[in-house]
Motif scaffolding. Structure first.
Motif, PDB file in Angstrom:
ATOM      1  N   SER A  91      64.194 -17.044 -73.811  1.00  0.00           N
ATOM      2  CA  SER A  91      63.926 -15.761 -73.047  1.00  0.00           C
ATOM      3  C   SER A  91      64.877 -14.815 -73.218  1.00  0.00           C
ATOM      4  N   THR A  92      64.767 -13.594 -72.974  1.00  0.00           N
ATOM      5  CA  THR A  92      65.670 -12.461 -73.348  1.00  0.00           C
ATOM      6  C   THR A  92      66.764 -12.454 -72.721  1.00  0.00           C
ATOM      7  N   ASN A  93      67.005 -13.097 -71.197  1.00  0.00           N
ATOM      8  CA  ASN A  93      67.879 -13.136 -70.538  1.00  0.00           C
ATOM      9  C   ASN A  93      68.708 -14.389 -70.806  1.00  0.00           C
ATOM     10  N   GLN A  94      68.469 -14.932 -72.018  1.00  0.00           N
ATOM     11  CA  GLN A  94      69.212 -15.876 -72.589  1.00  0.00           C
ATOM     12  C   GLN A  94      69.968 -15.554 -73.789  1.00  0.00           C
ATOM     13  N   THR A  95      69.857 -14.397 -74.130  1.00  0.00           N
ATOM     14  CA  THR A  95      70.694 -13.620 -75.130  1.00  0.00           C
ATOM     15  C   THR A  95      72.364 -13.602 -74.719  1.00  0.00           C
ATOM     16  N   SER A  96      72.962 -14.081 -75.462  1.00  0.00           N
ATOM     17  CA  SER A  96      74.492 -14.376 -75.117  1.00  0.00           C
ATOM     18  C   SER A  96      75.122 -15.041 -76.232  1.00  0.00           C
ATOM     19  N   MET A  97      76.532 -14.829 -75.930  1.00  0.00           N
ATOM     20  CA  MET A  97      77.377 -15.997 -76.809  1.00  0.00           C
ATOM     21  C   MET A  97      77.547 -17.413 -76.158  1.00  0.00           C
ATOM     22  N   TYR A  98      77.327 -18.233 -76.935  1.00  0.00           N
ATOM     23  CA  TYR A  98      77.062 -19.534 -76.329  1.00  0.00           C
ATOM     24  C   TYR A  98      78.586 -20.254 -77.111  1.00  0.00           C
ATOM     25  N   LEU A  99      79.351 -20.868 -76.228  1.00  0.00           N
ATOM     26  CA  LEU A  99      80.448 -21.742 -76.908  1.00  0.00           C
ATOM     27  C   LEU A  99      80.593 -23.072 -76.332  1.00  0.00           C
ATOM     28  N   CYS A 100      80.838 -23.722 -77.385  1.00  0.00           N
ATOM     29  CA  CYS A 100      80.803 -25.519 -77.203  1.00  0.00           C
ATOM     30  C   CYS A 100      82.453 -25.634 -77.158  1.00  0.00           C
ATOM     31  N   ALA A 101      82.755 -26.624 -76.463  1.00  0.00           N
ATOM     32  CA  ALA A 101      84.125 -27.189 -76.241  1.00  0.00           C
ATOM     33  C   ALA A 101      83.979 -28.509 -76.310  1.00  0.00           C
ATOM     34  N   SER A 155      74.297 -31.300 -78.234  1.00  0.00           N
ATOM     35  CA  SER A 155      73.283 -30.358 -78.680  1.00  0.00           C
ATOM     36  C   SER A 155      72.729 -29.522 -77.308  1.00  0.00           C
ATOM     37  N   LEU A 156      72.826 -28.282 -77.483  1.00  0.00           N
ATOM     38  CA  LEU A 156      72.122 -27.434 -76.391  1.00  0.00           C
ATOM     39  C   LEU A 156      70.770 -27.175 -76.826  1.00  0.00           C
ATOM     40  N   ILE A 157      69.885 -26.974 -75.943  1.00  0.00           N
ATOM     41  CA  ILE A 157      68.431 -26.785 -76.298  1.00  0.00           C
ATOM     42  C   ILE A 157      67.987 -25.656 -75.149  1.00  0.00           C
ATOM     43  N   LEU A 158      67.268 -24.614 -75.874  1.00  0.00           N
ATOM     44  CA  LEU A 158      66.652 -23.842 -75.002  1.00  0.00           C
ATOM     45  C   LEU A 158      65.131 -24.179 -75.131  1.00  0.00           C
ATOM     46  N   GLU A 159      64.420 -24.690 -74.013  1.00  0.00           N
ATOM     47  CA  GLU A 159      63.098 -25.307 -74.234  1.00  0.00           C
ATOM     48  C   GLU A 159      62.107 -24.245 -74.530  1.00  0.00           C
ATOM     49  N   SER A 160      62.490 -22.953 -73.889  1.00  0.00           N
ATOM     50  CA  SER A 160      61.339 -21.750 -74.174  1.00  0.00           C
ATOM     51  C   SER A 160      62.362 -20.498 -73.969  1.00  0.00           C
ATOM     52  N   GLU A 186      69.483 -23.970 -65.713  1.00  0.00           N
ATOM     53  CA  GLU A 186      68.323 -23.558 -65.621  1.00  0.00           C
ATOM     54  C   GLU A 186      67.712 -23.007 -66.783  1.00  0.00           C
ATOM     55  N   GLY A 187      66.755 -23.408 -67.333  1.00  0.00           N
ATOM     56  CA  GLY A 187      66.218 -23.194 -68.723  1.00  0.00           C
ATOM     57  C   GLY A 187      66.844 -23.735 -70.071  1.00  0.00           C
ATOM     58  N   TYR A 188      67.925 -24.645 -69.652  1.00  0.00           N
ATOM     59  CA  TYR A 188      68.728 -25.188 -70.812  1.00  0.00           C
ATOM     60  C   TYR A 188      68.366 -26.753 -70.494  1.00  0.00           C
ATOM     61  N   SER A 189      68.586 -27.739 -71.558  1.00  0.00           N
ATOM     62  CA  SER A 189      68.699 -29.055 -71.773  1.00  0.00           C
ATOM     63  C   SER A 189      69.769 -29.386 -72.525  1.00  0.00           C
ATOM     64  N   VAL A 190      70.348 -30.503 -72.684  1.00  0.00           N
ATOM     65  CA  VAL A 190      71.163 -31.104 -73.808  1.00  0.00           C
ATOM     66  C   VAL A 190      70.926 -32.271 -74.188  1.00  0.00           C
ATOM     67  N   SER A 191      71.599 -32.689 -75.126  1.00  0.00           N
ATOM     68  CA  SER A 191      71.564 -34.015 -75.977  1.00  0.00           C
ATOM     69  C   SER A 191      72.749 -34.695 -76.376  1.00  0.00           C
ATOM     70  N   ARG A 192      73.201 -35.759 -76.039  1.00  0.00           N
ATOM     71  CA  ARG A 192      74.309 -36.417 -76.604  1.00  0.00           C
ATOM     72  C   ARG A 192      74.003 -37.873 -77.044  1.00  0.00           C
ATOM     73  N   GLU A 193      73.540 -38.055 -78.277  1.00  0.00           N
ATOM     74  CA  GLU A 193      73.077 -39.264 -78.919  1.00  0.00           C
ATOM     75  C   GLU A 193      74.315 -39.956 -79.396  1.00  0.00           C
ATOM     76  N   LYS A 194      75.248 -39.052 -80.047  1.00  0.00           N
ATOM     77  CA  LYS A 194      76.618 -39.520 -80.633  1.00  0.00           C
ATOM     78  C   LYS A 194      77.659 -38.887 -79.976  1.00  0.00           C
ATOM     79  N   LYS A 195      78.685 -39.778 -79.907  1.00  0.00           N
ATOM     80  CA  LYS A 195      80.027 -38.976 -79.261  1.00  0.00           C
ATOM     81  C   LYS A 195      80.444 -37.679 -80.045  1.00  0.00           C
ATOM     82  N   THR A 238      61.010 -14.789 -78.255  1.00  0.00           N
ATOM     83  CA  THR A 238      60.541 -15.191 -76.803  1.00  0.00           C
ATOM     84  C   THR A 238      59.687 -16.532 -76.957  1.00  0.00           C
ATOM     85  N   GLY A 239      59.939 -17.458 -76.162  1.00  0.00           N
ATOM     86  CA  GLY A 239      59.052 -18.535 -76.176  1.00  0.00           C
ATOM     87  C   GLY A 239      59.380 -19.563 -77.113  1.00  0.00           C
TER      88      GLY A 239
END
Lengths: 110, 112
Positions: free
Chosen positions: B82-92, B75-80, B62-71, B15-16
């Motif tokens: 938290s336990t409620n962000q426990t999950s499966m993350y899928l990129c497409a 990238s997905l960024i969790l700034e801080s 909310e609670g996320y940011s992203v970055s796309r510097e190259k095509k 956490t954090g």
């Protein structure tokens, strides 16, 4: 806001039986996708339905789209164990995005 | 074949912590997406990008940011975390708007 509802969420069926999974959506769209997900794996595209009345079949699976009723069906014919997976429908929201249903977990028993 | 590769299959973070999830596609697709998948909720869109340095919020940014510097990389960024962000993350990724998406293998993130 586009909402997508699938039913049933869980389906247990015997091998050899037929069944249908339903996907309803709330606003106008003319593109619908079906995906399959095996446990621990990612999503694999099954069908892309692009117009009203579209029907696509592959093996024991057949998908159809009725844009007027805002309904798609995924029909399973003579189920086999290999079809056990979670099936998702996704609807194009006309805004660069897809909205997914909650998924139908299918278990085919011998 | 299209290949969408996520950098980690499993992650455990505290956490954090600041967490980075990386995704790379090799088919020169315009669009890239981040979803989270939770039981009974299907896939929910966090962010998507239709071009380099372009991003759009999805349903649950909310609670996320992203970055796309190259095509090829999103990238997905969790700034801080938290336990409620426990999950499966899928990129497409997808080649253009209103076409089927191709998914990565997923990252199962646990925040403790």
């Amino acid at each position: 806001e586009l909402k997508v509802e699938q039913n049933p969420l869980f389906l247990s069926m015997q091998e050899g039986k037929n069944y249908t999974i339903y996907c309803n959506y709330s606003t106008t769209s003319d593109r619908l996708y079906w995906y399959r997900q095996d446990p621990g794996k990612s999503l694999e595209s099954l069908f892309v339905l692009l117009s009203n009345g579209a029907v696509k079949q592959e093996g024991r699976l057949m998908a159809s789209l009725d844009t007027k009723a805002r309904l798609s069906t995924l029909h399973i014919t003579a189920a086999v164990h290999d079809l056990s997976a979670t099936y998702f429908c996704a609807v194009d929201d006309n805004n660069n995005d897809m909205r997914f249903g909650a998924g139908t977990r299918l278990t085919v028993k011998p | 074949d299209v290949k969408v590769t996520q950098s980690s299959r499993y992650l455990v973070k505290r956490t954090g912590e600041k967490v980075f999830l990386e995704c790379v596609q090799d088919m020169d697709h315009e669009n890239m997406f981040w979803y989270r998948q939770d039981p009974g909720l299907g896939l929910r869109l966090i962010y998507f990008s239709y071009d380099v340095k372009m991003k759009e919020k999805g349903d649950i940014p909310e609670g996320y940011s992203v970055s796309r510097e190259k095509k090829e990389r999103f990238s997905l960024i969790l700034e801080s975390a938290s336990t409620n962000q426990t999950s499966m993350y899928l990129c497409a990724s997808s080649p253009s708007v209103r076409t089927e998406a191709f998914f990565g293998q997923g990252t199962r993130l646990t925040v403790v």
